[in-house]
Design a protein around this motif. Sequence first.
Motif, PDB file in Angstrom:
ATOM      1  N   TYR A 149      18.934 -21.993   7.786  1.00  0.00           N
ATOM      2  CA  TYR A 149      17.865 -22.942   7.463  1.00  0.00           C
ATOM      3  C   TYR A 149      17.258 -22.602   6.104  1.00  0.00           C
ATOM      4  CZ  TYR A 149      15.164 -19.033   9.463  1.00  0.00           C
ATOM      5  OH  TYR A 149      14.656 -17.797   9.749  1.00  0.00           O
ATOM      6  N   ALA A 150      16.698 -23.616   5.487  1.00  0.00           N
ATOM      7  CA  ALA A 150      16.055 -23.439   4.187  1.00  0.00           C
ATOM      8  C   ALA A 150      14.653 -22.873   4.371  1.00  0.00           C
ATOM      9  CB  ALA A 150      15.987 -24.777   3.456  1.00  0.00           C
ATOM     10  N   VAL A 151      14.241 -21.995   3.457  1.00  0.00           N
ATOM     11  CA  VAL A 151      12.887 -21.467   3.476  1.00  0.00           C
ATOM     12  C   VAL A 151      12.225 -21.746   2.128  1.00  0.00           C
ATOM     13  CG1 VAL A 151      13.242 -19.682   5.217  1.00  0.00           C
ATOM     14  CG2 VAL A 151      13.788 -19.192   2.833  1.00  0.00           C
ATOM     15  N   PRO A 152      10.968 -22.167   2.138  1.00  0.00           N
ATOM     16  CA  PRO A 152      10.267 -22.381   0.873  1.00  0.00           C
ATOM     17  C   PRO A 152       9.977 -21.055   0.192  1.00  0.00           C
ATOM     18  CG  PRO A 152       8.752 -22.657   2.722  1.00  0.00           C
ATOM     19  CD  PRO A 152      10.125 -22.488   3.305  1.00  0.00           C
ATOM     20  N   LEU A 153      10.027 -21.044  -1.126  1.00  0.00           N
ATOM     21  CA  LEU A 153       9.826 -19.825  -1.907  1.00  0.00           C
ATOM     22  C   LEU A 153       8.762 -20.049  -2.983  1.00  0.00           C
ATOM     23  CD1 LEU A 153      13.605 -18.934  -2.329  1.00  0.00           C
ATOM     24  CD2 LEU A 153      11.992 -17.895  -0.708  1.00  0.00           C
ATOM     25  N   GLY A 154       8.345 -18.959  -3.598  1.00  0.00           N
ATOM     26  CA  GLY A 154       7.319 -19.028  -4.623  1.00  0.00           C
ATOM     27  C   GLY A 154       6.129 -18.128  -4.333  1.00  0.00           C
ATOM     28  N   ARG A 155       6.257 -17.285  -3.279  1.00  0.00           N
ATOM     29  CA  ARG A 155       5.176 -16.358  -2.957  1.00  0.00           C
ATOM     30  C   ARG A 155       5.056 -15.279  -4.032  1.00  0.00           C
ATOM     31  NH1 ARG A 155       8.429 -17.601   0.594  1.00  0.00           N
ATOM     32  NH2 ARG A 155       7.912 -18.548   2.605  1.00  0.00           N
ATOM     33  N   ARG A 156       3.843 -14.749  -4.150  1.00  0.00           N
ATOM     34  CA  ARG A 156       3.642 -13.564  -4.969  1.00  0.00           C
ATOM     35  C   ARG A 156       3.153 -12.421  -4.080  1.00  0.00           C
ATOM     36  NH1 ARG A 156       3.253 -14.255 -10.590  1.00  0.00           N
ATOM     37  NH2 ARG A 156       1.426 -12.890 -10.802  1.00  0.00           N
ATOM     38  N   ASP A 157       3.307 -11.216  -4.583  1.00  0.00           N
ATOM     39  CA  ASP A 157       2.987 -10.035  -3.793  1.00  0.00           C
ATOM     40  C   ASP A 157       1.508  -9.686  -3.866  1.00  0.00           C
ATOM     41  OD1 ASP A 157       5.704  -9.585  -3.078  1.00  0.00           O
ATOM     42  OD2 ASP A 157       6.050  -8.670  -5.051  1.00  0.00           O
ATOM     43  N   GLY A 158       0.969  -9.239  -2.737  1.00  0.00           N
ATOM     44  CA  GLY A 158      -0.407  -8.789  -2.706  1.00  0.00           C
ATOM     45  C   GLY A 158      -0.550  -7.408  -3.326  1.00  0.00           C
ATOM     46  N   VAL A 159      -1.774  -7.038  -3.638  1.00  0.00           N
ATOM     47  CA  VAL A 159      -2.040  -5.733  -4.242  1.00  0.00           C
ATOM     48  C   VAL A 159      -2.844  -4.843  -3.286  1.00  0.00           C
ATOM     49  CG1 VAL A 159      -1.888  -6.597  -6.600  1.00  0.00           C
ATOM     50  CG2 VAL A 159      -4.087  -6.650  -5.415  1.00  0.00           C
ATOM     51  N   THR A 160      -3.032  -5.306  -2.060  1.00  0.00           N
ATOM     52  CA  THR A 160      -3.741  -4.529  -1.044  1.00  0.00           C
ATOM     53  C   THR A 160      -2.962  -4.612   0.271  1.00  0.00           C
ATOM     54  OG1 THR A 160      -5.067  -6.419  -0.290  1.00  0.00           O
ATOM     55  CG2 THR A 160      -5.982  -5.066  -2.085  1.00  0.00           C
ATOM     56  N   PHE A 161      -3.321  -3.727   1.206  1.00  0.00           N
ATOM     57  CA  PHE A 161      -2.801  -3.850   2.563  1.00  0.00           C
ATOM     58  C   PHE A 161      -3.967  -3.753   3.530  1.00  0.00           C
ATOM     59  CE2 PHE A 161      -2.114   0.693   1.416  1.00  0.00           C
ATOM     60  CZ  PHE A 161      -2.975   1.286   2.330  1.00  0.00           C
ATOM     61  N   SER A 162      -3.717  -4.119   4.782  1.00  0.00           N
ATOM     62  CA  SER A 162      -4.767  -4.127   5.792  1.00  0.00           C
ATOM     63  C   SER A 162      -4.382  -3.239   6.962  1.00  0.00           C
ATOM     64  CB  SER A 162      -5.026  -5.554   6.288  1.00  0.00           C
ATOM     65  OG  SER A 162      -5.898  -5.558   7.394  1.00  0.00           O
ATOM     66  N   THR A 163      -5.259  -2.292   7.307  1.00  0.00           N
ATOM     67  CA  THR A 163      -5.027  -1.482   8.500  1.00  0.00           C
ATOM     68  C   THR A 163      -5.681  -2.146   9.714  1.00  0.00           C
ATOM     69  OG1 THR A 163      -6.956  -0.112   7.958  1.00  0.00           O
ATOM     70  CG2 THR A 163      -4.791   0.669   7.225  1.00  0.00           C
ATOM     71  N   ALA A 164      -6.872  -2.687   9.513  1.00  0.00           N
ATOM     72  CA  ALA A 164      -7.574  -3.331  10.626  1.00  0.00           C
ATOM     73  C   ALA A 164      -6.856  -4.583  11.095  1.00  0.00           C
ATOM     74  CB  ALA A 164      -9.006  -3.673  10.212  1.00  0.00           C
ATOM     75  N   GLY A 165      -6.190  -5.287  10.167  1.00  0.00           N
ATOM     76  CA  GLY A 165      -5.523  -6.541  10.515  1.00  0.00           C
ATOM     77  C   GLY A 165      -4.400  -6.381  11.513  1.00  0.00           C
ATOM     78  N   THR A 166      -3.840  -5.171  11.607  1.00  0.00           N
ATOM     79  CA  THR A 166      -2.740  -4.958  12.554  1.00  0.00           C
ATOM     80  C   THR A 166      -3.214  -5.076  14.002  1.00  0.00           C
ATOM     81  OG1 THR A 166      -3.066  -2.551  12.509  1.00  0.00           O
ATOM     82  CG2 THR A 166      -1.488  -3.487  10.932  1.00  0.00           C
ATOM     83  N   ASN A 167      -4.525  -4.989  14.219  1.00  0.00           N
ATOM     84  CA  ASN A 167      -5.060  -5.153  15.576  1.00  0.00           C
ATOM     85  C   ASN A 167      -4.838  -6.570  16.105  1.00  0.00           C
ATOM     86  OD1 ASN A 167      -6.042  -2.496  15.662  1.00  0.00           O
ATOM     87  ND2 ASN A 167      -7.944  -3.087  14.649  1.00  0.00           N
ATOM     88  N   ASN A 168      -4.564  -7.505  15.194  1.00  0.00           N
ATOM     89  CA  ASN A 168      -4.361  -8.902  15.583  1.00  0.00           C
ATOM     90  C   ASN A 168      -2.906  -9.217  15.914  1.00  0.00           C
ATOM     91  OD1 ASN A 168      -7.114  -9.499  15.085  1.00  0.00           O
ATOM     92  ND2 ASN A 168      -6.683  -9.730  12.897  1.00  0.00           N
ATOM     93  N   LEU A 169      -2.004  -8.255  15.730  1.00  0.00           N
ATOM     94  CA  LEU A 169      -0.603  -8.494  16.056  1.00  0.00           C
ATOM     95  C   LEU A 169      -0.427  -8.647  17.567  1.00  0.00           C
ATOM     96  CD1 LEU A 169       1.097  -5.936  13.660  1.00  0.00           C
ATOM     97  CD2 LEU A 169       1.572  -8.392  13.705  1.00  0.00           C
TER      98      LEU A 169
END
Length: 345
Positions: A149-169
Amino acid sequence: MATSSFYSSLFISFILFASSHFHASEAAKPPLVDGLSYSFYSKTCPKLETIVRNQLQKVFKNDNGQAPALLRIFFHDCFVQGCDGSVLLDGRPGERDQPANGGIRPEALQTIDDIRSLVHKECGRIVSCSDITVLAARDAVFLSGGPDYAVPLGRRDGVTFSTAGTNNLPAPFNTTSVTLKTFAAKNFDTTDVVALSGAHTFGRAHCGTFFNRLSPLDPNMDKTLARKLQATCPNANSGNTANLDIRTPTVFDNKYYLDLMNRQGVFTSDQDLLTDKRTRGLVNDFALNQPLFFEKFVDAVVRLSQLDVLTGNQGEIRAKCNVVNPKKSLFTSAVEDVAQFVAQF
Protein backbone atom coordinates in the motif's frame (compact mmCIF):
# COMPACT_ATOMS: atom_id res chain seq x y z
CA MET A 1 -36.45 -21.47 -17.70
CA ALA A 2 -37.55 -17.87 -17.14
CA THR A 3 -37.07 -18.31 -13.39
CA SER A 4 -33.59 -19.71 -13.91
CA SER A 5 -32.72 -16.78 -16.17
CA PHE A 6 -34.05 -14.35 -13.57
CA TYR A 7 -31.88 -15.80 -10.80
CA SER A 8 -28.85 -15.94 -13.10
CA SER A 9 -29.28 -12.25 -13.91
CA LEU A 10 -29.81 -11.46 -10.23
CA PHE A 11 -26.65 -13.37 -9.29
CA ILE A 12 -24.59 -11.61 -11.98
CA SER A 13 -25.90 -8.22 -10.83
CA PHE A 14 -24.97 -9.03 -7.26
CA ILE A 15 -21.44 -10.09 -8.25
CA LEU A 16 -20.95 -6.91 -10.30
CA PHE A 17 -22.19 -4.78 -7.42
CA ALA A 18 -20.00 -6.55 -4.88
CA SER A 19 -16.98 -6.33 -7.15
CA SER A 20 -17.44 -2.63 -7.87
CA HIS A 21 -18.06 -1.90 -4.20
CA PHE A 22 -14.93 -3.78 -3.12
CA HIS A 23 -12.71 -2.03 -5.65
CA ALA A 24 -14.18 1.35 -4.79
CA SER A 25 -13.43 0.90 -1.11
CA GLU A 26 -10.06 -0.60 -1.95
CA ALA A 27 -9.14 2.44 -4.03
CA ALA A 28 -10.23 4.95 -1.40
CA LYS A 29 -7.41 6.45 0.63
CA PRO A 30 -7.58 8.21 3.98
CA PRO A 31 -7.38 12.02 3.77
CA LEU A 32 -3.92 13.55 3.94
CA VAL A 33 -2.54 15.84 6.60
CA ASP A 34 -1.33 19.15 5.21
CA GLY A 35 2.32 18.87 4.20
CA LEU A 36 2.24 15.17 3.36
CA SER A 37 1.98 13.72 -0.12
CA TYR A 38 2.06 10.34 -1.83
CA SER A 39 4.58 11.78 -4.31
CA PHE A 40 6.65 13.90 -1.93
CA TYR A 41 10.04 12.52 -3.06
CA SER A 42 9.11 11.60 -6.63
CA LYS A 43 11.50 14.19 -8.08
CA THR A 44 14.06 14.65 -5.32
CA CYS A 45 14.60 10.99 -4.38
CA PRO A 46 12.80 8.80 -6.93
CA LYS A 47 14.65 5.62 -5.87
CA LEU A 48 13.71 6.02 -2.19
CA GLU A 49 11.15 3.24 -1.92
CA THR A 50 13.23 0.85 -4.03
CA ILE A 51 16.24 1.42 -1.76
CA VAL A 52 14.16 0.72 1.35
CA ARG A 53 12.54 -2.42 -0.03
CA ASN A 54 15.73 -3.88 -1.49
CA GLN A 55 17.61 -3.39 1.76
CA LEU A 56 14.84 -4.96 3.83
CA GLN A 57 14.68 -7.98 1.52
CA LYS A 58 18.34 -8.59 2.37
CA VAL A 59 17.77 -8.04 6.09
CA PHE A 60 14.74 -10.31 6.35
CA LYS A 61 16.49 -13.08 4.47
CA ASN A 62 18.87 -13.36 7.42
CA ASP A 63 16.57 -12.20 10.23
CA ASN A 64 12.83 -12.23 9.55
CA GLY A 65 12.21 -11.34 13.19
CA GLN A 66 13.08 -7.78 12.30
CA ALA A 67 9.83 -7.43 10.32
CA PRO A 68 7.48 -7.36 13.34
CA ALA A 69 10.13 -5.36 15.23
CA LEU A 70 10.05 -2.62 12.59
CA LEU A 71 6.25 -2.49 12.64
CA ARG A 72 6.33 -2.21 16.44
CA ILE A 73 8.87 0.64 16.32
CA PHE A 74 6.61 2.52 13.90
CA PHE A 75 3.56 2.02 16.10
CA HIS A 76 5.33 3.00 19.32
CA ASP A 77 6.79 6.06 17.64
CA CYS A 78 3.52 7.37 16.26
CA PHE A 79 1.35 6.64 19.29
CA VAL A 80 3.44 8.56 21.84
CA GLN A 81 3.94 12.07 20.45
CA GLY A 82 3.30 11.58 16.77
CA CYS A 83 5.30 10.07 13.91
CA ASP A 84 8.43 12.14 14.47
CA GLY A 85 11.11 9.50 15.04
CA SER A 86 11.29 10.24 18.76
CA VAL A 87 11.53 6.56 19.71
CA LEU A 88 14.73 6.33 17.65
CA LEU A 89 16.55 8.88 19.81
CA ASP A 90 19.13 7.83 22.37
CA GLY A 91 18.63 9.22 25.87
CA ARG A 92 19.19 8.42 29.53
CA PRO A 93 16.55 7.83 30.53
CA GLY A 94 15.03 7.93 27.08
CA GLU A 95 11.72 7.06 25.50
CA ARG A 96 12.98 3.57 24.67
CA ASP A 97 13.98 2.95 28.30
CA GLN A 98 10.39 3.08 29.48
CA PRO A 99 8.65 -0.23 30.40
CA ALA A 100 6.12 0.07 27.56
CA ASN A 101 9.00 0.05 25.06
CA GLY A 102 10.72 -2.96 26.56
CA GLY A 103 12.03 -5.43 24.03
CA ILE A 104 12.49 -3.02 21.12
CA ARG A 105 15.19 -4.72 19.09
CA PRO A 106 18.42 -2.75 18.65
CA GLU A 107 19.02 -4.60 15.36
CA ALA A 108 15.83 -3.10 13.92
CA LEU A 109 16.84 0.38 15.09
CA GLN A 110 20.18 -0.13 13.35
CA THR A 111 18.38 -1.26 10.19
CA ILE A 112 16.46 2.02 10.08
CA ASP A 113 19.69 4.00 10.35
CA ASP A 114 21.41 1.79 7.78
CA ILE A 115 18.59 2.58 5.35
CA ARG A 116 18.92 6.27 6.23
CA SER A 117 22.61 6.08 5.31
CA LEU A 118 21.86 4.47 1.94
CA VAL A 119 19.12 6.97 1.15
CA HIS A 120 21.17 10.02 2.13
CA LYS A 121 24.07 8.73 0.05
CA GLU A 122 21.76 8.50 -2.97
CA CYS A 123 19.72 11.67 -2.50
CA GLY A 124 21.37 13.86 0.10
CA ARG A 125 19.94 14.67 3.52
CA ILE A 126 16.38 15.34 2.44
CA VAL A 127 14.55 12.21 3.71
CA SER A 128 13.63 12.07 7.40
CA CYS A 129 14.17 9.13 9.71
CA SER A 130 10.45 9.27 10.52
CA ASP A 131 9.56 8.77 6.86
CA ILE A 132 12.03 5.88 6.65
CA THR A 133 10.42 4.33 9.74
CA VAL A 134 7.00 4.49 8.07
CA LEU A 135 8.32 2.96 4.84
CA ALA A 136 10.16 0.22 6.73
CA ALA A 137 6.98 -0.69 8.61
CA ARG A 138 4.99 -0.83 5.36
CA ASP A 139 7.57 -3.09 3.72
CA ALA A 140 7.78 -5.25 6.85
CA VAL A 141 4.09 -5.99 6.35
CA PHE A 142 4.30 -6.54 2.59
CA LEU A 143 7.48 -8.63 2.57
CA SER A 144 5.92 -10.90 5.22
CA GLY A 145 2.91 -11.69 3.05
CA GLY A 146 0.67 -8.74 3.86
CA PRO A 147 -0.81 -6.03 1.63
CA ASP A 148 1.25 -3.56 -0.35
CA TYR A 149 0.00 0.00 0.00
CA ALA A 150 1.01 3.59 -0.56
CA VAL A 151 2.01 5.74 2.41
CA PRO A 152 2.08 9.55 2.45
CA LEU A 153 5.51 11.07 3.02
CA GLY A 154 6.98 14.43 3.95
CA ARG A 155 7.41 14.09 7.72
CA ARG A 156 10.26 15.78 9.51
CA ASP A 157 12.06 14.52 12.58
CA GLY A 158 11.39 15.79 16.07
CA VAL A 159 14.14 17.17 18.30
CA THR A 160 12.69 15.86 21.58
CA PHE A 161 11.37 12.59 22.97
CA SER A 162 8.71 11.83 25.56
CA THR A 163 9.06 9.48 28.52
CA ALA A 164 5.68 10.27 30.06
CA GLY A 165 3.91 9.77 26.73
CA THR A 166 4.72 6.06 26.74
CA ASN A 167 2.14 5.66 29.52
CA ASN A 168 -0.51 6.15 26.81
CA LEU A 169 0.61 3.14 24.77
CA PRO A 170 -1.93 0.27 24.70
CA ALA A 171 -0.84 -2.44 27.15
CA PRO A 172 -1.05 -6.22 26.60
CA PHE A 173 -2.80 -6.57 29.98
CA ASN A 174 -5.69 -4.27 29.01
CA THR A 175 -9.29 -5.35 28.62
CA THR A 176 -11.10 -4.34 25.45
CA SER A 177 -12.83 -1.47 27.26
CA VAL A 178 -9.49 0.08 28.20
CA THR A 179 -8.03 -0.59 24.75
CA LEU A 180 -10.97 1.06 22.98
CA LYS A 181 -10.70 4.09 25.28
CA THR A 182 -6.96 4.36 24.63
CA PHE A 183 -7.44 4.35 20.86
CA ALA A 184 -10.49 6.62 20.98
CA ALA A 185 -8.23 9.30 22.47
CA LYS A 186 -6.39 9.22 19.12
CA ASN A 187 -9.66 9.21 17.11
CA PHE A 188 -9.61 5.52 16.18
CA ASP A 189 -12.86 3.54 16.27
CA THR A 190 -13.68 -0.08 17.10
CA THR A 191 -12.92 -1.35 13.58
CA ASP A 192 -9.53 0.36 13.69
CA VAL A 193 -8.71 -1.26 17.03
CA VAL A 194 -9.51 -4.79 15.86
CA ALA A 195 -7.68 -4.27 12.55
CA LEU A 196 -4.55 -2.79 14.14
CA SER A 197 -4.52 -5.61 16.70
CA GLY A 198 -3.96 -7.88 13.71
CA ALA A 199 -0.35 -6.67 13.74
CA HIS A 200 0.10 -9.46 16.29
CA THR A 201 -0.21 -11.94 13.44
CA PHE A 202 3.59 -12.12 13.50
CA GLY A 203 6.30 -11.52 16.06
CA ARG A 204 7.09 -12.77 19.56
CA ALA A 205 6.32 -11.64 23.11
CA HIS A 206 8.33 -11.81 26.33
CA CYS A 207 6.95 -13.89 29.19
CA GLY A 208 6.28 -10.89 31.38
CA THR A 209 3.73 -9.51 28.91
CA PHE A 210 1.39 -12.48 29.21
CA PHE A 211 2.34 -14.28 32.42
CA ASN A 212 -0.74 -12.72 34.08
CA ARG A 213 -2.78 -15.26 32.08
CA LEU A 214 -0.73 -18.23 33.28
CA SER A 215 -0.71 -17.60 37.01
CA PRO A 216 -3.51 -17.91 37.82
CA LEU A 217 -4.53 -19.71 34.64
CA ASP A 218 -6.98 -17.74 32.53
CA PRO A 219 -10.02 -19.98 31.85
CA ASN A 220 -10.36 -18.23 28.47
CA MET A 221 -7.06 -19.70 27.29
CA ASP A 222 -6.88 -22.95 25.34
CA LYS A 223 -5.47 -25.61 27.67
CA THR A 224 -2.92 -26.96 25.19
CA LEU A 225 -1.58 -23.49 24.53
CA ALA A 226 -1.50 -22.77 28.26
CA ARG A 227 0.66 -25.85 28.91
CA LYS A 228 3.12 -24.83 26.18
CA LEU A 229 3.37 -21.28 27.50
CA GLN A 230 3.82 -22.48 31.08
CA ALA A 231 6.70 -24.68 29.91
CA THR A 232 8.25 -21.71 28.10
CA CYS A 233 7.65 -19.27 30.95
CA PRO A 234 8.27 -20.76 34.40
CA ASN A 235 8.00 -17.22 35.80
CA ALA A 236 7.25 -13.68 34.66
CA ASN A 237 10.91 -12.69 34.63
CA SER A 238 12.03 -15.44 32.29
CA GLY A 239 13.90 -14.07 29.33
CA ASN A 240 12.08 -16.46 26.99
CA THR A 241 9.63 -15.47 24.30
CA ALA A 242 6.62 -17.05 22.60
CA ASN A 243 4.97 -16.63 19.20
CA LEU A 244 1.98 -14.28 19.16
CA ASP A 245 0.36 -16.28 16.34
CA ILE A 246 0.67 -20.04 16.82
CA ARG A 247 -0.42 -20.86 13.25
CA THR A 248 1.77 -18.74 10.97
CA PRO A 249 4.11 -16.83 13.31
CA THR A 250 6.26 -15.24 10.60
CA VAL A 251 3.53 -14.46 8.07
CA PHE A 252 1.34 -11.36 7.97
CA ASP A 253 -2.12 -12.87 7.41
CA ASN A 254 -5.47 -13.25 9.17
CA LYS A 255 -4.60 -16.41 11.14
CA TYR A 256 -4.30 -14.31 14.32
CA TYR A 257 -8.09 -13.99 14.30
CA LEU A 258 -8.48 -17.75 13.96
CA ASP A 259 -6.26 -18.03 17.04
CA LEU A 260 -8.65 -15.78 18.95
CA MET A 261 -11.67 -17.81 17.85
CA ASN A 262 -9.95 -20.91 19.23
CA ARG A 263 -9.01 -19.19 22.53
CA GLN A 264 -5.36 -19.20 21.46
CA GLY A 265 -4.62 -15.50 21.76
CA VAL A 266 -1.57 -14.76 23.91
CA PHE A 267 -2.25 -11.30 25.36
CA THR A 268 -5.26 -10.36 27.47
CA SER A 269 -5.83 -7.48 25.06
CA ASP A 270 -5.97 -9.94 22.16
CA GLN A 271 -8.22 -12.68 23.53
CA ASP A 272 -10.64 -10.21 25.10
CA LEU A 273 -11.54 -8.98 21.60
CA LEU A 274 -13.51 -12.20 21.17
CA THR A 275 -15.16 -11.89 24.57
CA ASP A 276 -16.37 -8.31 24.17
CA LYS A 277 -19.59 -8.01 22.16
CA ARG A 278 -18.41 -4.74 20.58
CA THR A 279 -15.45 -6.44 18.89
CA ARG A 280 -16.46 -10.12 18.59
CA GLY A 281 -18.19 -9.69 15.22
CA LEU A 282 -15.14 -8.01 13.69
CA VAL A 283 -12.88 -10.81 14.91
CA ASN A 284 -15.16 -13.30 13.16
CA ASP A 285 -15.32 -11.18 9.99
CA PHE A 286 -11.54 -10.85 9.73
CA ALA A 287 -11.01 -14.54 10.49
CA LEU A 288 -13.21 -15.44 7.54
CA ASN A 289 -12.17 -12.67 5.15
CA GLN A 290 -8.48 -11.83 4.80
CA PRO A 291 -8.99 -9.16 2.09
CA LEU A 292 -11.38 -7.35 4.43
CA PHE A 293 -8.80 -7.45 7.23
CA PHE A 294 -6.10 -6.13 4.88
CA GLU A 295 -8.37 -3.31 3.70
CA LYS A 296 -9.25 -2.17 7.22
CA PHE A 297 -5.67 -2.57 8.44
CA VAL A 298 -4.30 -0.39 5.64
CA ASP A 299 -6.91 2.29 6.25
CA ALA A 300 -6.11 2.43 9.97
CA VAL A 301 -2.33 2.22 9.63
CA VAL A 302 -2.15 5.01 7.03
CA ARG A 303 -4.12 7.26 9.36
CA LEU A 304 -1.90 6.18 12.24
CA SER A 305 1.14 7.21 10.19
CA GLN A 306 -0.18 10.77 10.08
CA LEU A 307 -0.63 11.33 13.83
CA ASP A 308 0.78 14.72 14.92
CA VAL A 309 3.38 14.82 12.17
CA LEU A 310 5.92 17.61 11.74
CA THR A 311 6.02 19.11 8.25
CA GLY A 312 7.31 22.15 6.39
CA ASN A 313 9.98 23.89 8.46
CA GLN A 314 9.09 22.10 11.70
CA GLY A 315 11.65 19.77 13.26
CA GLU A 316 14.63 18.73 11.17
CA ILE A 317 16.06 16.06 8.88
CA ARG A 318 18.40 14.09 11.15
CA ALA A 319 21.88 13.25 9.92
CA LYS A 320 21.73 10.16 12.14
CA CYS A 321 18.49 8.66 13.36
CA ASN A 322 19.51 8.21 16.99
CA VAL A 323 20.65 11.78 17.72
CA VAL A 324 19.40 15.27 16.96
CA ASN A 325 21.53 17.43 14.73
CA PRO A 326 24.10 19.79 16.28
CA LYS A 327 22.64 23.24 16.78
CA LYS A 328 23.33 25.71 13.98
CA SER A 329 22.87 29.39 13.54
CA LEU A 330 19.43 30.62 12.57
CA PHE A 331 20.86 31.75 9.22
CA THR A 332 22.32 28.31 8.40
CA SER A 333 19.11 26.56 9.41
CA ALA A 334 17.02 28.93 7.29
CA VAL A 335 19.25 28.38 4.24
CA GLU A 336 18.95 24.57 4.62
CA ASP A 337 15.17 24.77 5.01
CA VAL A 338 14.89 26.87 1.84
CA ALA A 339 17.15 24.47 -0.06
CA GLN A 340 15.07 21.46 1.00
CA PHE A 341 11.85 23.28 0.07
CA VAL A 342 13.16 24.26 -3.38
CA ALA A 343 14.39 20.68 -3.96
CA GLN A 344 10.81 19.49 -3.97
CA PHE A 345 10.03 21.37 -7.18
